[in-house]
Design a protein around this motif. Structure first.
Motif, PDB file in Angstrom:
ATOM      1  N   TYR A  39      -7.019   1.574   7.455  1.00 17.24           N
ATOM      2  CA  TYR A  39      -6.739   0.209   7.001  1.00 17.24           C
ATOM      3  C   TYR A  39      -7.671  -0.187   5.860  1.00 17.24           C
ATOM      4  O   TYR A  39      -7.223  -0.721   4.841  1.00 17.24           O
ATOM      5  N   LYS A  40      -8.977   0.090   6.034  1.00 16.48           N
ATOM      6  CA  LYS A  40      -9.932  -0.270   4.997  1.00 16.48           C
ATOM      7  C   LYS A  40      -9.666   0.524   3.709  1.00 16.48           C
ATOM      8  O   LYS A  40      -9.771  -0.022   2.610  1.00 16.48           O
ATOM      9  N   ALA A  41      -9.340   1.804   3.837  1.00 19.47           N
ATOM     10  CA  ALA A  41      -9.037   2.612   2.656  1.00 19.47           C
ATOM     11  C   ALA A  41      -7.783   2.104   1.965  1.00 19.47           C
ATOM     12  O   ALA A  41      -7.718   2.058   0.728  1.00 19.47           O
ATOM     13  N   GLY A  42      -6.794   1.707   2.741  1.00 19.71           N
ATOM     14  CA  GLY A  42      -5.563   1.169   2.161  1.00 19.71           C
ATOM     15  C   GLY A  42      -5.820  -0.101   1.376  1.00 19.71           C
ATOM     16  O   GLY A  42      -5.285  -0.294   0.281  1.00 19.71           O
ATOM     17  N   ARG A  43      -6.647  -0.982   1.933  1.00 20.02           N
ATOM     18  CA  ARG A  43      -6.980  -2.219   1.222  1.00 20.02           C
ATOM     19  C   ARG A  43      -7.774  -1.910  -0.046  1.00 20.02           C
ATOM     20  O   ARG A  43      -7.574  -2.554  -1.087  1.00 20.02           O
ATOM     21  N   PHE A  45      -7.628   0.870  -1.913  1.00 18.47           N
ATOM     22  CA  PHE A  45      -6.716   1.398  -2.929  1.00 18.47           C
ATOM     23  C   PHE A  45      -5.813   0.305  -3.475  1.00 18.47           C
ATOM     24  O   PHE A  45      -5.495   0.285  -4.661  1.00 18.47           O
ATOM     25  N   GLN A  46      -5.407  -0.624  -2.609  1.00 18.00           N
ATOM     26  CA  GLN A  46      -4.554  -1.716  -3.062  1.00 18.00           C
ATOM     27  C   GLN A  46      -5.281  -2.573  -4.101  1.00 18.00           C
ATOM     28  O   GLN A  46      -4.703  -2.953  -5.123  1.00 18.00           O
ATOM     29  N   GLU A  47      -6.549  -2.856  -3.855  1.00 23.31           N
ATOM     30  CA  GLU A  47      -7.319  -3.621  -4.831  1.00 23.31           C
ATOM     31  C   GLU A  47      -7.581  -2.825  -6.096  1.00 23.31           C
ATOM     32  O   GLU A  47      -7.627  -3.388  -7.195  1.00 23.31           O
ATOM     33  N   ARG A  48      -7.753  -1.507  -5.983  1.00 20.79           N
ATOM     34  CA  ARG A  48      -7.956  -0.671  -7.172  1.00 20.79           C
ATOM     35  C   ARG A  48      -6.699  -0.639  -8.030  1.00 20.79           C
ATOM     36  O   ARG A  48      -6.780  -0.602  -9.258  1.00 20.79           O
ATOM     37  N   ILE A  49      -5.534  -0.648  -7.400  1.00 26.48           N
ATOM     38  CA  ILE A  49      -4.288  -0.543  -8.156  1.00 26.48           C
ATOM     39  C   ILE A  49      -3.890  -1.893  -8.744  1.00 26.48           C
ATOM     40  O   ILE A  49      -3.568  -2.009  -9.926  1.00 26.48           O
ATOM     41  N   TRP A  50      -3.902  -2.959  -7.924  1.00 29.76           N
ATOM     42  CA  TRP A  50      -3.412  -4.259  -8.371  1.00 29.76           C
ATOM     43  C   TRP A  50      -4.512  -5.246  -8.708  1.00 29.76           C
ATOM     44  O   TRP A  50      -4.234  -6.384  -9.047  1.00 29.76           O
ATOM     45  N   TRP A  55      -6.345 -12.371  -0.321  1.00 27.39           N
ATOM     46  CA  TRP A  55      -5.281 -11.944   0.585  1.00 27.39           C
ATOM     47  C   TRP A  55      -4.913 -13.021   1.606  1.00 27.39           C
ATOM     48  O   TRP A  55      -4.214 -12.787   2.553  1.00 27.39           O
ATOM     49  N   GLY A  56      -5.402 -14.253   1.384  1.00 25.06           N
ATOM     50  CA  GLY A  56      -5.076 -15.338   2.304  1.00 25.06           C
ATOM     51  C   GLY A  56      -3.687 -15.897   2.018  1.00 25.06           C
ATOM     52  O   GLY A  56      -2.852 -15.288   1.344  1.00 25.06           O
TER      53      GLY A  56
END
Length: 60
Positions: A39-43, A45-50, A55-56
């Motif tokens: 989950y932390k890695a996904g978040r 990568f999401q911040e790195r891409i977009w 996220w609220g």
């Protein structure tokens, strides 16, 4: 089966069940840690891409 054999058998089953419980608990903890890290890695990568996001709720 003599009383001693029965006592040894019950003790062996107790030890086996203890190891089984420990293995299941350790597997559960490891699985929870793996899910958390994914989950932390996904978040990350999401911040790195977009880019940075709040996220609220977007209603505010």
């Amino acid at each position: 089966m003599s009383d001693f054999d029965l006592l040894v058998w019950f003790y062996a089953m107790r030890v086996k069940l203890g190891f089984a419980f420990f293995a299941i608990a350790a597997f559960g903890i490891a699985l929870a840690a793996l899910i958390f890290l994914a989950y932390k890695a996904g978040r990350w990568f999401q911040e790195r891409i977009w880019g940075e996001h709040d996220w609220g709720d977007d209603d505010a």
